[in-house]
Write an enzyme that holds these catalytic residues in place. Structure first.
Site, PDB file in Angstrom:
ATOM      1  N   MET A 163      -6.407   5.208  -1.655  1.00 56.56           N
ATOM      2  CA  MET A 163      -7.271   4.612  -2.678  1.00 56.56           C
ATOM      3  C   MET A 163      -8.553   5.423  -2.854  1.00 56.56           C
ATOM      4  O   MET A 163      -9.200   5.794  -1.880  1.00 56.56           O
ATOM      5  CB  MET A 163      -7.576   3.160  -2.266  1.00 56.56           C
ATOM      6  CG  MET A 163      -8.520   2.442  -3.177  1.00 56.56           C
ATOM      7  SD  MET A 163      -7.799   2.224  -4.836  1.00 56.56           S
ATOM      8  CE  MET A 163      -9.286   2.178  -5.819  1.00 56.56           C
TER       9      MET A 163
ATOM     10  N   GLU B 247      -6.392  11.623  -4.833  1.00 56.24           N
ATOM     11  CA  GLU B 247      -7.517  10.681  -4.695  1.00 56.24           C
ATOM     12  C   GLU B 247      -8.836  11.400  -4.959  1.00 56.24           C
ATOM     13  O   GLU B 247      -9.742  10.840  -5.581  1.00 56.24           O
ATOM     14  CB  GLU B 247      -7.512  10.007  -3.324  1.00 56.24           C
ATOM     15  CG  GLU B 247      -6.207   9.305  -2.946  1.00 56.24           C
ATOM     16  CD  GLU B 247      -5.655   8.349  -3.992  1.00 56.24           C
ATOM     17  OE1 GLU B 247      -6.418   7.849  -4.834  1.00 56.24           O
ATOM     18  OE2 GLU B 247      -4.414   8.111  -3.979  1.00 56.24           O
TER      19      GLU B 247
HETATM   20  N1  BES Z   1      -5.472   3.943  -7.326  1.00 55.81           N
HETATM   21  C1  BES Z   1      -4.294   4.169  -6.578  1.00 55.81           C
HETATM   22  C2  BES Z   1      -4.125   3.225  -5.427  1.00 55.81           C
HETATM   23  C3  BES Z   1      -3.717   1.839  -5.802  1.00 55.81           C
HETATM   24  C4  BES Z   1      -2.506   1.610  -6.370  1.00 55.81           C
HETATM   25  C5  BES Z   1      -4.495   0.759  -5.562  1.00 55.81           C
HETATM   26  C6  BES Z   1      -2.120   0.317  -6.689  1.00 55.81           C
HETATM   27  C7  BES Z   1      -4.126  -0.519  -5.886  1.00 55.81           C
HETATM   28  C8  BES Z   1      -2.929  -0.752  -6.448  1.00 55.81           C
HETATM   29  C9  BES Z   1      -4.258   5.580  -6.014  1.00 55.81           C
HETATM   30  O1  BES Z   1      -4.994   6.518  -6.704  1.00 55.81           O
HETATM   31  C10 BES Z   1      -2.832   6.042  -6.096  1.00 55.81           C
HETATM   32  O2  BES Z   1      -2.375   6.264  -7.168  1.00 55.81           O
HETATM   33  N2  BES Z   1      -2.153   6.152  -4.967  1.00 55.81           N
HETATM   34  C11 BES Z   1      -0.763   6.490  -4.886  1.00 55.81           C
HETATM   35  C12 BES Z   1      -0.539   7.884  -4.411  1.00 55.81           C
HETATM   36  C13 BES Z   1      -0.651   8.899  -5.508  1.00 55.81           C
HETATM   37  C14 BES Z   1      -0.516  10.307  -4.967  1.00 55.81           C
HETATM   38  C15 BES Z   1       0.351   8.715  -6.610  1.00 55.81           C
HETATM   39  C16 BES Z   1      -0.157   5.513  -3.915  1.00 55.81           C
HETATM   40  O3  BES Z   1      -0.904   4.823  -3.229  1.00 55.81           O
HETATM   41  O4  BES Z   1       1.066   5.435  -3.860  1.00 55.81           O
HETATM   42 ZN    ZN Z   2      -4.153   7.303  -8.402  1.00 55.60          ZN
END
Ligand code: BES
Ligand code: ZN
Length: 882
Positions: A269, A304
């Site tokens: 996150m 991130e």
């Molecule tokens: N903003 C998201 C994390 C998130 C996702 C928070 C859903 C709350 C609900 C973060 O930037 C993200 O996208 N994380 C991905 C990994 C990314 C490399 C695609 C994840 O956590 O899978």
């Molecule tokens: Zn993301």
């Protein structure tokens, strides 16, 4: 207890907030079961006249006290429920609220809001977790400047972190407690708030940004694991440099921190200045992590970090605009990985992911546009469509407008919208403005769901020396969208001549094709190429320039020719995949009808030629030898799928490949032996991938030597990549060495949960009838816990998603097991339960008997009392026919 706000939520109902928050001062006193949160927020009417009442979001909160401009608010002037705080007659001017709540982080099993990961206090606020900490207008278009004071027992939480820069810290006189105050000068939405408290070690580094500012970089981790953070730190520095070089974006605070925790619902996150990570995506050493793990860590650390500009400095106006930050940031992390490693290999990997996750989603009942128009539970929209198709849409802008205009458009976006909560329209407008382009039709990529299907028919006229290409596009119906308009489809094309070189692209009407890209905009169009002096082979959608399903009239000979000669590496791989898919689809049908599978000598020879082509990078060859997965074959078949027949067809092809190419496979296995120490770089990873693919194919062919080589490699390996690959190959063979190796693996790594996860996954993915009972038994193993999402994903999600054959057992017990698990998990962690139940979403594709059993399983979930909104939303949509 969840929020009472009106659901479903619709994009068309968006209204700007009535009230804005200027500053938020949080004072959080950490305590395991009763943490006290004092929030002082200054509210100001947005524009003239903020209508009464003022309603703040909450979830499962207990209000302790409330003051308005320093004076306790009389009980008749507000209503506080766990899920909202209503101030009946707020003053029509700027004012201050002091809100005190008490929350129990130890009882927070949803891992949203303030919770405990082991002994560590941490937060997860995206998308709507901040309202579980205090009452607040918890929506991304309310951006405030935060100051956070954290207080805790020195012994329990010696490290106290929050967003921004540290401005004060010290002891609380006369107590065993201490505090830290953090100030973040950048206005941000509440979903980017974070705090952490606990006993954490850290590794520190520094980086001088392009404008000469020194930034401190820290990764916090469980004490003793510092050495396993070095690769993540190196990835972070490379990501920071890359964003400066590729996008002109530099970091903006004095310090950038990452905290790794072991209980986390997602991967990571992007909280401003304080990213929180699932430790799986930070911790790595050669002995504990595979090449794949290193690659993921590099990509997620970068992802991130890149959000600092695409997500934090410019955020989303509302959650319908999620792709504005996620699709764009995935595009950015994919480009970063392509530049750090091999562009062709990255692209193939990204497209494989897109097809396995997004194409499947887009073809089933959960299909939705990249920008949905309606949702019941926003947590269910962090999907492959928003992320991966969202990234493809950004990539298409670059293909359509060219790299210079793309960069100009991005620059304009950063200038025009810095500090704002923006929309997809505003983003696309920047590109329209810099390129003087009309992108109205292009916007359909954001609003129309479904994977466009393009049929391409080529024909050569030897007398006229012309080549005619007929192209027709259709977009299948998806839930709520029965008919569609034609889309803008950028197709990178080449006409490959006999010697393998591209022929010039000239149309009879004199027009040339800019940068080799043809842009389709109509349901059907034809291109007539002039001065084509020999019959060419058309190479279409090079580099996967558009996320479409393409069918062509290319013959097997044409595809083998492209596999050997195309100047576009992606399409060389694609040609082999297309040949293999055609064979596997035919053979699945033949096997279902009790017929015989055919062998395709041409395909085997083409794969042999690829293996022996010394010019190709090993990572590419490994991907070429990896034939389409069971889920890919099933998707291609589309209906009445029998997973046993799919498995049998795929197993037969792998065996044929291992048998036909045995000599060169052994040869490559021995030739690719590494001499030096393990390094996680792309070249080394590519060699290991190819070597291990060779071994795996030999074992698939039933070669007994392969089994003994794998057993030896398992024992002798000095790195996790080779040890795990050998174990994985052994796990597919029902031989005595398998049980011994699995037992040995557990005893070596019993103390290392992230490695035990690999052991769980391996056992869950064995395609044998005994697997289901083994998985059930493993849920009782002391290494397993339903409370840790990584354990659940490694064992149970892996069984449901990566073991098509056993999950789809004909007796339906695979579905029953998943449903039992979903119902047990749902009251504790609805987000995790909702992701698990999604494994049943494509039930309509199955043959009638399994279809009936899967539907009954979904009905059983639907009928269960008090489902979370998360699980309820998925099962309702999965069962709806429209
Ligand atoms: N903003 C998201 C994390 C998130 C996702 C928070 C859903 C709350 C609900 C973060 O930037 C993200 O996208 N994380 C991905 C990994 C990314 C490399 C695609 C994840 O956590 O899978
Ligand atoms: Zn993301």
């Amino acid at each position: 207890m969840r929020t009472e706000e009106a659901r479903p939520v619709r994009l068309e109902d968006y209204r700007p907030p009535d009230w804005l928050v200027e500053t938020a001062e949080l004072d959080v006193s950490l305590h395991p079961a009763a943490s006290r949160v004092r929030a002082a927020i200054t509210l100001r009417p947005n524009g003239n006249g903020a209508p009464a009442p003022l309603v703040l979001d909450g979830e499962a909160l207990n209000l302790v006290s409330l003051k308005l401009d320093g004076v306790a608010l009389p009980p008749d002037q507000f209503v506080a429920t766990p899920n909202r705080l209503t101030i009946t007659q707020p003053p029509q001017r700027r004012f201050r609220l002091d809100i005190e709540t008490v929350i129990d982080p130890s009882a927070n099993t949803q891992l949203s809001g303030l919770y405990r990961s082991g002994a560590i206090y941490c937060t997860q606020c995206e998308a709507e977790g901040f309202r579980r900490i205090t009452y607040f207008p918890d929506r991304p278009d309310v951006m405030a400047v935060y100051t956070t004071r954290i207080e805790a027992e020195k012994g329990e939480a010696p490290v106290l972190l929050a967003n921004g820069n540290l401005v004060a810290s010290g002891n609380v006189p006369g107590t065993t407690r201490h505090f830290a105050v953090w100030h973040d000068p950048f206005p941000k939405p509440s979903y980017l708030f974070a705090l952490v408290g606990g006993e954490l070690a850290c590794v520190e580094d520094r980086l001088r940004t392009m404008s000469g500012c020194e930034v401190t970089l820290r990764i916090y981790v469980e004490p003793g694991k510092e050495q396993r953070c070095l690769y993540a730190m190196d990835s972070l520095k490379r990501a920071m440099r890359w964003d400066e070089a590729a996008f002109g974006r530099e970091y903006d605070l004095d310090i950038f921190m990452i905290v790794a925790v072991s209980n986390f619902n997602m991967g990571a996150m992007e909280n401003k200045g304080l990213n929180i990570f699932n430790d799986k995506y930070i911790l790595a050493s050669p002995e504990t992590a595979t090449d794949n793990d290193f690659e993921r860590i590099e990509a997620i650390v970068a992802h991130e970090y890149f959000h600092n500009w695409t997500g934090n400095r410019i955020t989303c106006r509302d959650w319908f605009q999620l792709c504005l930050k996620e699709g764009l940031t995935v595009f950015r992390d994919e480009e970063f990985s392509a530049d750090q490693r091999s562009r062709a290999v990255e692209r193939i990997g990204d497209v494989r992911g897109l097809r396995t996750h997004q194409f499947v989603e887009d073809a089933g009942p959960l299909a939705h546009p990249v920008r949905p128009a309606v949702y019941r539970e926003i947590n269910n929209f962090y999907t492959a469509t928003v992320y991966e198709k969202g990234a493809e849409v950004v990539r298409m802008l670059k293909v359509l407008l060219g790299p210079e205009n793309f960069r100009k458009g991005m620059d304009l976006y950063f200038i025009r919208h810095d500090g704002q909560a923006a929309t997809v329209e505003q983003f696309v407008q920047c590109f329209a403005d810099v390129a003087s382009a009309d992108l109205t039709q292009f916007m359909l990529w954001y609003s129309q769901a479904g994977t466009p299907e393009v049929v391409a028919t080529g024909s050569y006229d030897a007398a006229a020396k012309t080549y005619r290409l007929d192209l027709a596009q259709t977009i299948p119906a998806t839930p709520g969208q029965p008919s569609k308009a034609p889309m803008v489809i950028p197709l990178a094309v080449g006409l490959v001549g006999r010697d393998g070189r591209d022929l010039p692209l000239k149309l009879v009407n004199g027009r040339t094709i800019e940068h080799g890209v043809v842009t389709l905009t109509k349901p059907a169009e034809s291109l007539l190429f002039a001065d084509v002096h020999e019959p060419p082979v058309a190479s279409l959608n090079r580099g996967f320039s558009a996320p479409i399903k393409l069918s062509t009239n290319l013959s097997s000979d044409d595809l083998r020719f492209l596999a050997a000669h195309d100047a576009d590496a992606f399409n060389r791989w694609e040609a082999l995949q297309t040949l293999a898919t055609r064979l596997l689809v035919d053979n699945t049908a033949a096997l279902r009808a009790n017929g015989a599978a055919r062998e395709d000598r041409g395909l085997l020879d083409a794969l042999g030629a690829t293996l022996n082509d010394g010019q190709l990078e090993p990572a590419f060859v490994a991907l070429a030898l990896t034939i389409p997965g069971e889920a890919d074959i099933a998707r291609e078949i589309g209906r009445d799928v029998d997973p046993d027949a799919v498995f049998a067809a795929r197993t037969a092809l792998r065996a044929a490949l291992g048998k036909h190419l045995a000599a060169p496979l052994f040869d490559h296995y021995h030739r690719l032996t590494e001499s030096g120490p393990y390094r996680p770089d792309a070249a080394g990873a590519g060699r290991r991938a190819l070597r291990n693919t060779c071994l795996d194919l030999l074992a698939a062919a039933g070669r007994p030597e392969a089994v003994s080589i794998a057993a030896r490699q398992y024992q002798a390996a000095d790195n996790m990549t080779d040890r795990m690959a050998a174990l994985s190959t052994l796990s597919l063979c029902d031989v005595p060495q398998r049980a011994a190796a699995l037992e040995d693996f557990y005893s070596r790594y019993a103390d290392d949960p992230l490695i035990v996860d690999k052991w769980l996954t391996l056992q869950a993915t064995i395609p044998e009838p005994a697997t289901l009972d083994r998985v059930k038994a493993l849920t009782e193993h002391r290494a397993f816990s339903f409370a840790n999402p990584n354990r659940v994903r490694s064992l149970i999600h892996a069984f449901a998603l990566a073991n098509q054959k056993e999950f789809n057992r004909a007796d339906g017990r695979g579905y029953d097991f998943i449903v039992d698990t979903v119902l047990a998990l749902d009251p504790k962690n609805p987000q995790l339960a909702a992701r698990l139940v999604s494994a049943l979403r494509n039930w309509r594709m199955l043959e009638p008997m399994r279809r009936g059993r899967a539907e009954a399983a979904l009905q059983r979930v639907a009928a269960a009392p008090s489902l979370s909104p998360d699980v309820d939303d998925i099962v309702q949509r999965a069962l709806t026919q429209d």
